[in-house]
Design a protein around this motif. Structure first.
Motif, mmCIF file in Angstrom:
data_model
loop_
_atom_site.group_PDB
_atom_site.id
_atom_site.type_symbol
_atom_site.label_atom_id
_atom_site.label_comp_id
_atom_site.label_asym_id
_atom_site.label_seq_id
_atom_site.Cartn_x
_atom_site.Cartn_y
_atom_site.Cartn_z
ATOM 1 N N ALA A 252 -64.997 37.894 49.010
ATOM 2 C CA ALA A 252 -64.459 39.098 49.653
ATOM 3 C C ALA A 252 -65.465 40.241 49.599
ATOM 4 O O ALA A 252 -65.655 40.958 50.582
ATOM 5 N N LEU A 253 -66.102 40.428 48.460
ATOM 6 C CA LEU A 253 -67.109 41.481 48.350
ATOM 7 C C LEU A 253 -68.271 41.223 49.299
ATOM 8 O O LEU A 253 -68.782 42.152 49.940
ATOM 9 N N ARG A 254 -68.674 39.984 49.415
ATOM 10 C CA ARG A 254 -69.760 39.662 50.338
ATOM 11 C C ARG A 254 -69.342 39.904 51.793
ATOM 12 O O ARG A 254 -70.142 40.351 52.606
ATOM 13 N N VAL A 255 -68.092 39.617 52.125
ATOM 14 C CA VAL A 255 -67.589 39.888 53.469
ATOM 15 C C VAL A 255 -67.635 41.390 53.746
ATOM 16 O O VAL A 255 -68.043 41.827 54.824
ATOM 17 N N ALA A 256 -67.234 42.190 52.771
ATOM 18 C CA ALA A 256 -67.242 43.653 52.938
ATOM 19 C C ALA A 256 -68.653 44.174 53.180
ATOM 20 O O ALA A 256 -68.853 45.090 53.978
ATOM 21 N N VAL A 257 -69.629 43.594 52.509
ATOM 22 C CA VAL A 257 -71.020 43.996 52.715
ATOM 23 C C VAL A 257 -71.497 43.550 54.098
ATOM 24 O O VAL A 257 -72.196 44.280 54.792
ATOM 25 N N ALA A 258 -71.063 42.363 54.526
ATOM 26 C CA ALA A 258 -71.484 41.839 55.821
ATOM 27 C C ALA A 258 -70.850 42.604 56.984
ATOM 28 O O ALA A 258 -71.438 42.683 58.066
ATOM 29 N N ASP A 259 -69.652 43.170 56.770
ATOM 30 C CA ASP A 259 -68.955 43.857 57.855
ATOM 31 C C ASP A 259 -68.268 45.129 57.326
ATOM 32 O O ASP A 259 -67.051 45.236 57.314
ATOM 33 N N PRO A 260 -69.056 46.122 56.913
ATOM 34 C CA PRO A 260 -68.473 47.324 56.297
ATOM 35 C C PRO A 260 -67.667 48.187 57.270
ATOM 36 O O PRO A 260 -66.824 48.969 56.839
ATOM 37 N N GLN A 261 -67.890 48.054 58.564
ATOM 38 C CA GLN A 261 -67.122 48.836 59.530
ATOM 39 C C GLN A 261 -65.693 48.322 59.670
ATOM 40 O O GLN A 261 -64.804 49.065 60.074
ATOM 41 N N THR A 262 -65.486 47.070 59.330
ATOM 42 C CA THR A 262 -64.163 46.465 59.466
ATOM 43 C C THR A 262 -63.386 46.507 58.158
ATOM 44 O O THR A 262 -62.220 46.879 58.137
ATOM 45 N N VAL A 263 -64.032 46.115 57.068
ATOM 46 C CA VAL A 263 -63.352 46.010 55.774
ATOM 47 C C VAL A 263 -63.371 47.372 55.084
ATOM 48 O O VAL A 263 -64.419 47.890 54.740
ATOM 49 N N ARG A 264 -62.183 47.935 54.899
ATOM 50 C CA ARG A 264 -62.046 49.271 54.316
ATOM 51 C C ARG A 264 -61.649 49.257 52.852
ATOM 52 O O ARG A 264 -61.816 50.257 52.158
ATOM 53 N N ALA A 265 -61.088 48.147 52.379
ATOM 54 C CA ALA A 265 -60.636 48.089 50.983
ATOM 55 C C ALA A 265 -60.629 46.644 50.514
ATOM 56 O O ALA A 265 -60.412 45.722 51.299
ATOM 57 N N ILE A 266 -60.879 46.483 49.214
ATOM 58 C CA ILE A 266 -60.849 45.162 48.588
ATOM 59 C C ILE A 266 -60.068 45.294 47.289
ATOM 60 O O ILE A 266 -60.275 46.237 46.524
ATOM 61 N N VAL A 267 -59.196 44.335 47.053
ATOM 62 C CA VAL A 267 -58.519 44.237 45.760
ATOM 63 C C VAL A 267 -58.844 42.868 45.201
ATOM 64 O O VAL A 267 -58.614 41.849 45.847
ATOM 65 N N SER A 268 -59.402 42.866 44.011
ATOM 66 C CA SER A 268 -59.720 41.626 43.310
ATOM 67 C C SER A 268 -58.753 41.497 42.144
ATOM 68 O O SER A 268 -58.754 42.328 41.246
ATOM 69 N N ARG A 269 -57.942 40.450 42.185
ATOM 70 C CA ARG A 269 -56.979 40.228 41.112
ATOM 71 C C ARG A 269 -57.394 38.983 40.351
ATOM 72 O O ARG A 269 -57.428 37.890 40.898
ATOM 73 N N ASN A 270 -57.705 39.160 39.074
ATOM 74 C CA ASN A 270 -58.201 38.052 38.246
ATOM 75 C C ASN A 270 -59.409 37.390 38.889
ATOM 76 O O ASN A 270 -59.563 36.188 38.856
#
Length: 163
Positions: free
Chosen positions: A126-144
């Protein structure tokens, strides 16, 4: 009194749609309220994990709060039996990115802001996706999750880590 996690909100039947996400043909479920405030993609390593989470109504709770929710497992059942796939961040990243790209092309979802919720090794993807597409991904929640495995994303994506 049951906890909110145990009470599964009712979602109108017409708002729930099974989906198949190319190119890997991942199966998932989309809950699409009539006027969503955003899209939350809940990604699990395996279909079994997704089905387990489904029992608790995580996506339904998000839909009750006004969000569209796309839930899916990033691995097919046969792939999930291969332990190396469960920790292959590159492989999970490609699958997760494919789901984001599918949603961006969706006529109604593509206009929304996206948030990602992921557990265990899919959190690194998920973090890598956010870096690859920062205009689309506005928030990430990592649970465990294992965000430490997303080496290329260090310092480039904001996220909430629930430990």
């Amino acid at each position: 009194m049951p906890s909110s996690r145990q009470r599964r909100p009712k979602v109108p039947e017409g708002d729930v749609h099974p989906v198949i996400i190319p190119p890997a043909n991942l199966t998932g479920e989309l809950i699409e309220p009539s006027h969503p405030d955003g899209l939350i993609i809940l990604a699990y390593e395996t279909r079994a994990d997704w089905l387990h989470a489904r029992r608790y109504g995580e996506a339904e709770h998000l839909a009750a709060e006004g969000f569209a929710a796309l839930s899916l497992g990033l691995l097919h059942d046969a792939e999930a039996r291969d332990a190396s796939k469960l920790v292959d961040i590159d492989f999970l990243f490609v699958r997760f990115l494919g789901a984001v790209r599918w949603a961006k092309q969706h006529p109604r979802l593509g206009k929304l802001s996206f948030g990602l919720i992921a557990t265990r090794t899919s959190a690194a993807a998920a973090l890598r996706v956010a870096v690859a597409d920062p205009q689309t991904v506005r928030a990430i929640v990592s649970r465990n999750g294992r965000p430490d495995l997303a080496e290329c994303a260090a310092g480039r994506a904001a996220g909430l880590l629930v430990v």
